[in-house]
Write a protein that holds these residues in place. Structure first.
Motif, PDB file in Angstrom:
ATOM      1  N   LYS A   1       0.818  -1.220   0.000  1.00  0.00           N
ATOM      2  CA  LYS A   1       0.000   0.000   0.000  1.00  0.00           C
ATOM      3  C   LYS A   1       0.848   1.265   0.000  1.00  0.00           C
ATOM      4  CE  LYS A   1      -4.250  -1.740   2.012  1.00  0.00           C
ATOM      5  NZ  LYS A   1      -5.250  -1.634   3.076  1.00  0.00           N
TER       6      LYS A   1
ATOM      7  N   THR B   1      -7.677   2.608  -2.803  1.00  0.00           N
ATOM      8  CA  THR B   1      -6.945   1.713  -1.904  1.00  0.00           C
ATOM      9  C   THR B   1      -7.821   1.313  -0.726  1.00  0.00           C
ATOM     10  OG1 THR B   1      -4.854   2.721  -2.571  1.00  0.00           O
ATOM     11  CG2 THR B   1      -4.844   1.462  -0.527  1.00  0.00           C
TER      12      THR B   1
ATOM     13  N   ARG C   1      -5.506  -2.898  -5.561  1.00  0.00           N
ATOM     14  CA  ARG C   1      -4.110  -3.331  -5.490  1.00  0.00           C
ATOM     15  C   ARG C   1      -3.472  -3.048  -6.840  1.00  0.00           C
ATOM     16  NH1 ARG C   1      -3.070  -7.438  -1.637  1.00  0.00           N
ATOM     17  NH2 ARG C   1      -0.979  -6.586  -1.786  1.00  0.00           N
TER      18      ARG C   1
END
Length: 153
Positions: free
Chosen positions: A19, A49, A54
């Motif tokens: 992330k 997110t 992803r």
């Protein structure tokens, strides 16, 4: 006379980004969305997110040269699916198979995640993308309808 060959495929690796690494994809995303200000793209990335977005990225040396966004979901009509979003390869690396390797990686990921299908959108005017996806077994099975809710005045 020896025929000239195109550029060679660089040595590269593909991996899922953490992330905290997703922001590195924004320069490539900007190429596909030139009309969207960079700060708006950054905010949208944060929102995406939080919703499970992803991204797989291709690297040569330490340089990100290609990305493919992915989101998992489930729908009545198809079961578990993987949505591919914003497949982009840096201009200087196009035409050497990086997009194909990204799509292969994403398809393998979809299998591991138990997906029954993969879906994606491509702009109606992006004919090279249509050909690429159709070569990869994607079929056009419907229309993606959009209604703007933005105020015009």
């Amino acid at each position: 006379m020896i025929a000239e060959r195109g550029p060679l495929l660089p040595e590269m690796m593909i991996r899922l980004l953490a992330k905290n690494e997703l922001a590195m994809t924004l320069p490539l995303v900007q190429e596909l969305n030139p009309g969207v200000p960079p700060d708006v793209l950054a905010q949208r990335l944060q929102d995406m997110t939080a919703q499970g977005y992803r991204c797989a990225a291709a690297f040569t040396d330490d340089c990100c040269i290609g990305v493919a966004g992915i989101s998992l979901g489930t729908r009545f009509w198809c079961g578990r699916y993987l949505d591919v979003d914003n497949v982009i390869v840096a201009p200087q690396y196009r035409g050497v198979g990086i997009g194909q390797q990204l799509m292969d990686w994403v398809e393998n990921y979809a299998h591991k995640e138990g997906c029954e299908i993969m879906v994606l959108d491509a702009y109606v005017t992006n004919h090279p993308a249509h050909r690429f996806y159709q070569r990869n077994g994607y079929q056009i099975v419907g229309h993606h309808f959009v209604k703007s809710l933005r105020s015009t005045g």
